[in-house]
Design an enzyme around this catalytic site. Sequence first.
Site, PDB file in Angstrom:
ATOM      1  N   SER A 124       0.849  -1.202   0.000  1.00 19.71           N
ATOM      2  CA  SER A 124       0.000   0.000   0.000  1.00 19.71           C
ATOM      3  C   SER A 124       0.875   1.238   0.000  1.00 19.71           C
ATOM      4  O   SER A 124       1.994   1.224   0.543  1.00 19.71           O
ATOM      5  CB  SER A 124      -0.861  -0.025   1.268  1.00 19.71           C
ATOM      6  OG  SER A 124      -1.442   1.231   1.495  1.00 19.71           O
ATOM      7  N   TYR A 148      -1.497  -1.101  10.954  1.00 22.80           N
ATOM      8  CA  TYR A 148      -1.783  -1.666   9.628  1.00 22.80           C
ATOM      9  C   TYR A 148      -0.629  -1.364   8.681  1.00 22.80           C
ATOM     10  O   TYR A 148      -0.122  -2.249   7.976  1.00 22.80           O
ATOM     11  CB  TYR A 148      -3.103  -1.097   9.080  1.00 22.80           C
ATOM     12  CG  TYR A 148      -3.308  -1.366   7.605  1.00 22.80           C
ATOM     13  CD1 TYR A 148      -3.655  -2.633   7.154  1.00 22.80           C
ATOM     14  CD2 TYR A 148      -3.126  -0.349   6.651  1.00 22.80           C
ATOM     15  CE1 TYR A 148      -3.826  -2.886   5.795  1.00 22.80           C
ATOM     16  CE2 TYR A 148      -3.298  -0.593   5.299  1.00 22.80           C
ATOM     17  CZ  TYR A 148      -3.637  -1.863   4.872  1.00 22.80           C
ATOM     18  OH  TYR A 148      -3.793  -2.108   3.527  1.00 22.80           O
ATOM     19  N   LYS A 152       2.438  -3.823   6.561  1.00 23.56           N
ATOM     20  CA  LYS A 152       2.868  -3.812   5.145  1.00 23.56           C
ATOM     21  C   LYS A 152       4.376  -3.615   5.055  1.00 23.56           C
ATOM     22  O   LYS A 152       5.061  -4.283   4.262  1.00 23.56           O
ATOM     23  CB  LYS A 152       2.139  -2.692   4.386  1.00 23.56           C
ATOM     24  CG  LYS A 152       0.629  -2.875   4.289  1.00 23.56           C
ATOM     25  CD  LYS A 152       0.238  -4.127   3.529  1.00 23.56           C
ATOM     26  CE  LYS A 152      -1.243  -4.352   3.460  1.00 23.56           C
ATOM     27  NZ  LYS A 152      -1.620  -5.689   2.991  1.00 23.56           N
TER      28      LYS A 152
HETATM   29  P1  NAD Z   1     -10.827  -7.500   1.469  1.00 22.04           P
HETATM   30  O1  NAD Z   1     -11.039  -7.500   2.937  1.00 22.04           O
HETATM   31  O2  NAD Z   1     -11.978  -7.276   0.577  1.00 22.04           O
HETATM   32  O3  NAD Z   1     -10.103  -8.855   1.026  1.00 22.04           O
HETATM   33  C1  NAD Z   1      -9.226  -9.554   1.868  1.00 22.04           C
HETATM   34  C2  NAD Z   1      -9.623 -11.020   1.824  1.00 22.04           C
HETATM   35  O4  NAD Z   1      -8.706 -11.759   2.631  1.00 22.04           O
HETATM   36  C3  NAD Z   1     -11.020 -11.291   2.374  1.00 22.04           C
HETATM   37  O5  NAD Z   1     -11.736 -12.072   1.447  1.00 22.04           O
HETATM   38  C4  NAD Z   1     -10.775 -12.035   3.689  1.00 22.04           C
HETATM   39  O6  NAD Z   1     -11.814 -12.974   3.949  1.00 22.04           O
HETATM   40  C5  NAD Z   1      -9.445 -12.697   3.409  1.00 22.04           C
HETATM   41  N1  NAD Z   1      -8.603 -12.952   4.592  1.00 22.04           N
HETATM   42  C6  NAD Z   1      -8.261 -12.096   5.582  1.00 22.04           C
HETATM   43  N2  NAD Z   1      -7.471 -12.724   6.478  1.00 22.04           N
HETATM   44  C7  NAD Z   1      -7.298 -14.007   6.049  1.00 22.04           C
HETATM   45  C8  NAD Z   1      -6.591 -15.128   6.541  1.00 22.04           C
HETATM   46  N3  NAD Z   1      -5.926 -15.081   7.698  1.00 22.04           N
HETATM   47  N4  NAD Z   1      -6.603 -16.261   5.825  1.00 22.04           N
HETATM   48  C9  NAD Z   1      -7.306 -16.344   4.663  1.00 22.04           C
HETATM   49  N5  NAD Z   1      -8.020 -15.317   4.157  1.00 22.04           N
HETATM   50  C10 NAD Z   1      -8.013 -14.145   4.851  1.00 22.04           C
HETATM   51  O7  NAD Z   1      -9.678  -6.415   1.180  1.00 22.04           O
HETATM   52  P2  NAD Z   1      -9.194  -5.783  -0.200  1.00 22.04           P
HETATM   53  O8  NAD Z   1      -9.626  -4.363  -0.206  1.00 22.04           O
HETATM   54  O9  NAD Z   1      -9.525  -6.663  -1.320  1.00 22.04           O
HETATM   55  O10 NAD Z   1      -7.630  -5.780   0.058  1.00 22.04           O
HETATM   56  C11 NAD Z   1      -6.801  -6.806  -0.451  1.00 22.04           C
HETATM   57  C12 NAD Z   1      -5.359  -6.501  -0.059  1.00 22.04           C
HETATM   58  O11 NAD Z   1      -4.983  -5.224  -0.568  1.00 22.04           O
HETATM   59  C13 NAD Z   1      -5.113  -6.437   1.441  1.00 22.04           C
HETATM   60  O12 NAD Z   1      -3.847  -6.983   1.702  1.00 22.04           O
HETATM   61  C14 NAD Z   1      -5.107  -4.959   1.732  1.00 22.04           C
HETATM   62  O13 NAD Z   1      -4.335  -4.639   2.876  1.00 22.04           O
HETATM   63  C15 NAD Z   1      -4.453  -4.415   0.470  1.00 22.04           C
HETATM   64  N6  NAD Z   1      -4.788  -3.016   0.191  1.00 22.04           N
HETATM   65  C16 NAD Z   1      -6.102  -2.652   0.090  1.00 22.04           C
HETATM   66  C17 NAD Z   1      -6.417  -1.317  -0.157  1.00 22.04           C
HETATM   67  C18 NAD Z   1      -7.852  -0.885  -0.258  1.00 22.04           C
HETATM   68  O14 NAD Z   1      -8.126   0.303  -0.226  1.00 22.04           O
HETATM   69  N7  NAD Z   1      -8.817  -1.783  -0.417  1.00 22.04           N
HETATM   70  C19 NAD Z   1      -5.389  -0.370  -0.309  1.00 22.04           C
HETATM   71  C20 NAD Z   1      -4.062  -0.783  -0.224  1.00 22.04           C
HETATM   72  C21 NAD Z   1      -3.769  -2.125   0.022  1.00 22.04           C
HETATM   73  C1  UD1 Z   2      -7.056   5.157   3.907  1.00 20.45           C
HETATM   74  C2  UD1 Z   2      -6.075   4.717   4.952  1.00 20.45           C
HETATM   75  C3  UD1 Z   2      -4.869   4.109   4.259  1.00 20.45           C
HETATM   76  C4  UD1 Z   2      -5.320   2.939   3.386  1.00 20.45           C
HETATM   77  C5  UD1 Z   2      -6.364   3.438   2.398  1.00 20.45           C
HETATM   78  C6  UD1 Z   2      -6.934   2.301   1.620  1.00 20.45           C
HETATM   79  C7  UD1 Z   2      -6.400   6.191   6.884  1.00 20.45           C
HETATM   80  C8  UD1 Z   2      -5.834   7.322   7.689  1.00 20.45           C
HETATM   81  N1  UD1 Z   2      -5.700   5.859   5.779  1.00 20.45           N
HETATM   82  O1  UD1 Z   2      -6.418   6.087   3.048  1.00 20.45           O
HETATM   83  O2  UD1 Z   2      -3.933   3.656   5.204  1.00 20.45           O
HETATM   84  O3  UD1 Z   2      -4.221   2.385   2.678  1.00 20.45           O
HETATM   85  O4  UD1 Z   2      -7.444   4.053   3.110  1.00 20.45           O
HETATM   86  O5  UD1 Z   2      -7.677   2.792   0.553  1.00 20.45           O
HETATM   87  O6  UD1 Z   2      -7.408   5.614   7.226  1.00 20.45           O
HETATM   88  N2  UD1 Z   2     -12.716  11.418   3.540  1.00 20.45           N
HETATM   89  C9  UD1 Z   2     -13.754  12.261   3.852  1.00 20.45           C
HETATM   90  N3  UD1 Z   2     -14.894  11.712   4.360  1.00 20.45           N
HETATM   91  C10 UD1 Z   2     -15.042  10.370   4.566  1.00 20.45           C
HETATM   92  C11 UD1 Z   2     -13.979   9.508   4.240  1.00 20.45           C
HETATM   93  C12 UD1 Z   2     -12.814  10.061   3.738  1.00 20.45           C
HETATM   94  O7  UD1 Z   2     -13.663  13.471   3.689  1.00 20.45           O
HETATM   95  O8  UD1 Z   2     -16.107   9.944   5.045  1.00 20.45           O
HETATM   96  C13 UD1 Z   2     -11.483  11.988   2.922  1.00 20.45           C
HETATM   97  C14 UD1 Z   2     -10.208  11.725   3.670  1.00 20.45           C
HETATM   98  O9  UD1 Z   2      -9.967  12.733   4.616  1.00 20.45           O
HETATM   99  C15 UD1 Z   2      -9.183  11.717   2.525  1.00 20.45           C
HETATM  100  C16 UD1 Z   2      -9.976  11.152   1.333  1.00 20.45           C
HETATM  101  O10 UD1 Z   2     -11.352  11.360   1.659  1.00 20.45           O
HETATM  102  O11 UD1 Z   2      -8.810  13.033   2.202  1.00 20.45           O
HETATM  103  C17 UD1 Z   2      -9.742   9.668   1.094  1.00 20.45           C
HETATM  104  O12 UD1 Z   2      -9.965   8.958   2.300  1.00 20.45           O
HETATM  105  P1  UD1 Z   2      -9.968   7.362   2.345  1.00 20.45           P
HETATM  106  O13 UD1 Z   2     -10.830   6.836   1.283  1.00 20.45           O
HETATM  107  O14 UD1 Z   2     -10.268   6.948   3.761  1.00 20.45           O
HETATM  108  O15 UD1 Z   2      -8.486   6.954   1.955  1.00 20.45           O
HETATM  109  P2  UD1 Z   2      -7.083   7.421   2.615  1.00 20.45           P
HETATM  110  O16 UD1 Z   2      -7.266   8.239   3.826  1.00 20.45           O
HETATM  111  O17 UD1 Z   2      -6.248   7.968   1.529  1.00 20.45           O
END
Ligand code: NAD
Ligand code: UD1
Length: 337
Positions: A124, A148, A152
């Site tokens: 991330s 969190y 990573k």
């Molecule tokens: P998600 O929660 O939708 O998917 C994660 C999946 O992993 C789920 O299906 C959950 O059931 C499974 N899981 C969790 N722990 C497990 C375990 N111990 N064993 C087996 N399965 C397990 O999340 P996502 O948004 O799809 O994120 C996927 C990856 O991307 C994660 O590693 C997350 O940290 C990373 N990531 C997500 C975002 C975001 O905004 N969604 C941003 C940056 C990084």
């Molecule tokens: C957040 C996480 C980041 C994670 C990412 C995944 C925090 C501090 N950071 O990032 O670690 O990797 O999600 O996608 O939680 N906002 C509003 N109103 C809301 C929600 C968000 O104004 O109800 C604003 C936030 O202040 C920010 C932007 O929208 O400026 C995006 O927010 P968000 O979607 O939560 O993502 P990040 O904060 O970038």
Amino acid sequence: MRVLVTGGMGYIGSHTCIALHDAGITPVIYDNLSNASAQVLDQLEKITGTRFEFILGDIQDEQQFKLALKHTKAEAVFHFAALKAVGESTEQPLRYYQNNVSGTLSMLQSMQEADVNHIIFSSSATVYGEPDYLPIDEKHPIRATNPYGWTKVMVEQAMQDVCNANSQFMGIALRYFNPVGAHPSGLLGESPNGIPNNLMPFIAQTAVGKREVVNIFGDDYDTEDGTGMRDYIHVLDLAKGHVAAFMQHKTDTAFHAYNLGTGQSYSVLDMIKAFSASANKDIPYKSAPRRAGDIACNYADATKAKNTLNWHAELTLSDMTNDTWRWQTNYPRGLES
Ligand code: NAD
Ligand code: UD1
């Protein structure tokens, strides 16, 4: 070729299974369903015409994971499984370190024992913390501001060390910026439990009438309209980035890190406006205090991925909001749990 996809029932993992399938790679999903619905398999079948193999399992179960690697004859692991809520990670840090870090260390151990030497990891942009400069490239210092984020950073370090120690091993860390959007079919998307922390699902739920008003966390940042700016990337582009990274490095060894972002940032107000256009309705919003730990602005320098992987994000902001709206209206309560 078969690959094991941990967390493949989740938001980004499920979309990546489609991209793998489209590229002729067979995904086998390994997920404990802690944050996903079993119905995702049906949705994937409707989209691809293929019933993907699914193993109900936990990445912390080293024996089961090793058996899964052997049984499926996987040649690589796409590793999405993790807990991902920043706020929750500050309240329950050990749960996050246990699941995300210990779980991944067990996986790396099983992989070495099963002679599976390729891992593609969901990292991330959170590993950059508060940016020293913009746009953020991969040489930016690594740090974290919450448990969190540390999970990573720690997993990336462990992958790098395993690659240094084992000349057969290849690890790719993909540092996602802000993933949003849904499958254009309207069959698959993100459905967070409870009140969404992230902006896009919160806007979508407000547009559909599940939430009253979008709170804008801070309107006095040093940005074009005072609200926070982020690099939002469509989940389909992100999914393709995984395939591109794997194809580029599949006969390779060593550790590689790539930013996956668009290189462009949008403000909170930009996002609300774009979503209003997709939903064809006004979306109520109001100013609220800044959220602790938030930064004013970030966006990726994704040149490395462009030059090395021949990948760049193609979808637009209106693709992101149109697809999210279609998914949100089709499944306002998400899939069956
Ligand atoms: P998600 O929660 O939708 O998917 C994660 C999946 O992993 C789920 O299906 C959950 O059931 C499974 N899981 C969790 N722990 C497990 C375990 N111990 N064993 C087996 N399965 C397990 O999340 P996502 O948004 O799809 O994120 C996927 C990856 O991307 C994660 O590693 C997350 O940290 C990373 N990531 C997500 C975002 C975001 O905004 N969604 C941003 C940056 C990084
Ligand atoms: C957040 C996480 C980041 C994670 C990412 C995944 C925090 C501090 N950071 O990032 O670690 O990797 O999600 O996608 O939680 N906002 C509003 N109103 C809301 C929600 C968000 O104004 O109800 C604003 C936030 O202040 C920010 C932007 O929208 O400026 C995006 O927010 P968000 O979607 O939560 O993502 P990040 O904060 O970038």
